[in-house]
Write a protein that holds these residues in place. Structure first.
Motif, short mmCIF file in Angstrom:
data_model
loop_
_atom_site.label_atom_id
_atom_site.label_comp_id
_atom_site.label_asym_id
_atom_site.label_seq_id
_atom_site.Cartn_x
_atom_site.Cartn_y
_atom_site.Cartn_z
N TYR A 250 13.14 11.90 -10.07
CA TYR A 250 13.79 13.04 -9.41
C TYR A 250 12.78 14.06 -8.92
N LEU A 251 11.71 14.28 -9.67
CA LEU A 251 10.68 15.21 -9.23
C LEU A 251 9.99 14.69 -7.98
N GLY A 252 9.69 13.38 -7.95
CA GLY A 252 9.02 12.80 -6.79
C GLY A 252 9.88 12.81 -5.54
N VAL A 253 11.16 12.49 -5.71
CA VAL A 253 12.07 12.50 -4.56
C VAL A 253 12.25 13.91 -4.03
N GLU A 254 12.31 14.88 -4.92
CA GLU A 254 12.45 16.27 -4.49
C GLU A 254 11.23 16.70 -3.68
N TYR A 255 10.06 16.21 -4.04
CA TYR A 255 8.82 16.62 -3.37
C TYR A 255 8.53 15.80 -2.11
N PHE A 256 8.62 14.46 -2.23
CA PHE A 256 8.22 13.57 -1.13
C PHE A 256 9.40 13.09 -0.29
N GLY A 257 10.60 13.12 -0.84
CA GLY A 257 11.74 12.56 -0.13
C GLY A 257 11.98 11.11 -0.52
N ASN A 258 12.76 10.40 0.29
CA ASN A 258 13.18 9.04 -0.06
C ASN A 258 12.02 8.05 -0.08
N SER A 259 10.93 8.35 0.60
CA SER A 259 9.80 7.42 0.59
C SER A 259 9.25 7.23 -0.83
N PHE A 260 9.33 8.29 -1.65
CA PHE A 260 8.89 8.16 -3.04
C PHE A 260 9.80 7.19 -3.79
N ALA A 261 11.10 7.29 -3.56
CA ALA A 261 12.04 6.38 -4.21
C ALA A 261 11.76 4.93 -3.83
N GLN A 262 11.45 4.69 -2.56
CA GLN A 262 11.16 3.33 -2.11
C GLN A 262 9.89 2.80 -2.76
N GLU A 263 8.86 3.63 -2.84
CA GLU A 263 7.61 3.18 -3.45
C GLU A 263 7.76 2.96 -4.95
N ALA B 247 0.84 -1.20 0.00
CA ALA B 247 0.00 0.00 0.00
C ALA B 247 0.88 1.25 0.00
N PRO B 248 0.75 2.13 -0.99
CA PRO B 248 1.61 3.31 -1.07
C PRO B 248 1.10 4.44 -0.19
N ALA B 249 2.02 5.32 0.18
CA ALA B 249 1.67 6.54 0.90
C ALA B 249 1.84 7.77 0.02
N CYS B 250 2.75 7.69 -0.93
CA CYS B 250 3.00 8.82 -1.85
C CYS B 250 2.26 8.64 -3.16
N LEU B 251 2.38 7.47 -3.77
CA LEU B 251 1.80 7.21 -5.08
C LEU B 251 0.33 6.82 -4.96
N VAL B 252 -0.45 7.74 -4.41
CA VAL B 252 -1.89 7.55 -4.26
C VAL B 252 -2.60 8.45 -5.27
N VAL C 161 16.87 -22.26 -14.57
CA VAL C 161 16.14 -21.38 -13.66
C VAL C 161 16.88 -20.04 -13.62
N LEU C 162 16.18 -18.97 -13.95
CA LEU C 162 16.77 -17.63 -14.01
C LEU C 162 16.36 -16.85 -12.77
N LEU C 163 17.36 -16.38 -12.02
CA LEU C 163 17.12 -15.60 -10.80
C LEU C 163 17.34 -14.12 -11.11
N ILE C 164 16.36 -13.29 -10.77
CA ILE C 164 16.41 -11.87 -11.12
C ILE C 164 16.21 -11.02 -9.87
N GLU C 165 17.17 -10.16 -9.61
CA GLU C 165 17.08 -9.18 -8.53
C GLU C 165 16.91 -7.80 -9.16
N VAL C 166 15.82 -7.12 -8.83
CA VAL C 166 15.50 -5.84 -9.45
C VAL C 166 16.05 -4.70 -8.58
N LYS C 167 16.79 -3.80 -9.22
CA LYS C 167 17.34 -2.63 -8.53
C LYS C 167 17.00 -1.38 -9.33
N SER C 168 16.61 -0.32 -8.62
CA SER C 168 16.31 0.94 -9.30
C SER C 168 17.07 2.11 -8.69
N THR C 169 18.15 1.83 -7.97
CA THR C 169 18.95 2.88 -7.35
C THR C 169 19.71 3.67 -8.40
N ARG C 170 19.75 4.97 -8.24
CA ARG C 170 20.49 5.82 -9.16
C ARG C 170 21.91 6.02 -8.65
#
Length: 273
Positions: free
Chosen positions: A189-202, A59-64, A246-255
């Motif tokens: 970048y716009l979302g992180v600037e406005y909401f902070g790191n919680s936007f990046a996590q969501e 359940a998101p707090a920012c992306l509502v 079997v293909l193992l996939i770890e998803v990362k979105s860190t800049r």
């Protein structure tokens, strides 16, 4: 010629052949060059696929509902539409966009989809800066005083690709930087600037589910989401089971940080502060 260019202008290449020298050079060149290999229009389409067509696992707090109006001052589709309009304008008119053009008869169809006032307000709010603000941000974001390293550092035109004060309307010195403003990365970048790191996590959670959607398009495979084992330990994000592997996939979105893009590494190969 490319090798000579890099060799002559990269003062941080000292011990030729050392791990630090080679890895640092690769980080700098990748940060400088990879953005030119992006597909602007594909990224604009990916914005809808990620934000509008993918459901989060938590359940998101920012992306509502209404987050886009709050952050962008318009709907997400209108913002992407403005980015596309500005990109085409810059490509077709030597880097220029003049809001006065919106009054021309041929723009009536565009303004029937996105109101002219919205286009003006969004452009001014998110895409335009002036010379004074550009210079201030340029100085504030510098990490190195070496002019040879400047091309690897942050370019304020990535945040606001149009400049005012250079004739009628606005001028985009690097028109290829306009479309990425409407991409998922630009919105990150716009979302992180406005909401902070919680936007990046969501957004990271949303991106993980988006990757899962793409994996499920593969024919003749089984796709499993992460598995919790030993009470609290988590597996990789996605497990794709083929007939023969079997293909193992770890998803990362860190800049990457600016230090990382500059290739400032310690002796163990990690980025030093």
């Amino acid at each position: 010629m490319l090798a000579a260019y890099a060799a002559l202008t990269d003062p941080m290449v000292r011990d030729k052949g050392s791990f630090e020298s080679v890895s640092g050079w690769l980080l700098r060149v990748s940060g400088e060059q990879f953005s030119f290999q992006e597909s602007g229009f594909s990224d604009l389409a990916r914005t809808a696929a990620l934000f509008d067509q993918t459901s989060p696992a938590r359940a998101p707090a920012c992306l509502v509902d209404g987050w886009d109006e709050e952050v962008l001052g318009c709907s997400l589709s209108e913002y992407v539409g403005v980015a596309q309009l500005l990109h085409v304008s810059a490509q077709q008119h030597a880097g220029r966009f003049d809001p006065a053009w919106l009054e021309q008869p041929q723009m009536a169809k565009v303004c029937s989809v996105i109101p002219a006032d919205t286009i003006r307000e969004v452009t001014e709010r998110h895409f335009v800066t002036d010379q004074k603000a550009f210079r201030a941000e340029n100085e504030a974001r510098r990490l190195s005083r070496d002019p040879h390293l400047r091309r690897f550092e942050y370019n304020p035109l990535r945040g606001r690709p149009f400049l005012s004060g250079f004739g009628p309307g606005y001028l985009a010195p690097s028109s290829h930087l306009v479309a990425p403003k409407g991409s998922p990365l630009g919105l990150y970048y716009l979302g992180v600037e406005y909401f902070g790191n919680s936007f990046a996590q969501e957004l990271g959670d949303l991106f993980e589910q988006y990757i899962g959607r793409q994996l499920r398009l593969l024919p003749d495979v089984e796709v499993h989401s992460e598995v919790i084992y030993c009470d609290e330990r988590r597996s990789v994000d996605w497990i794709v089971v083929f007939d023969d592997l079997v293909l193992l996939i770890e998803v990362k979105s860190t800049r990457p940080t600016q230090e990382l893009r500059l290739g400032v590494l310690d002796r163990h190969g990690s980025c030093s502060s």
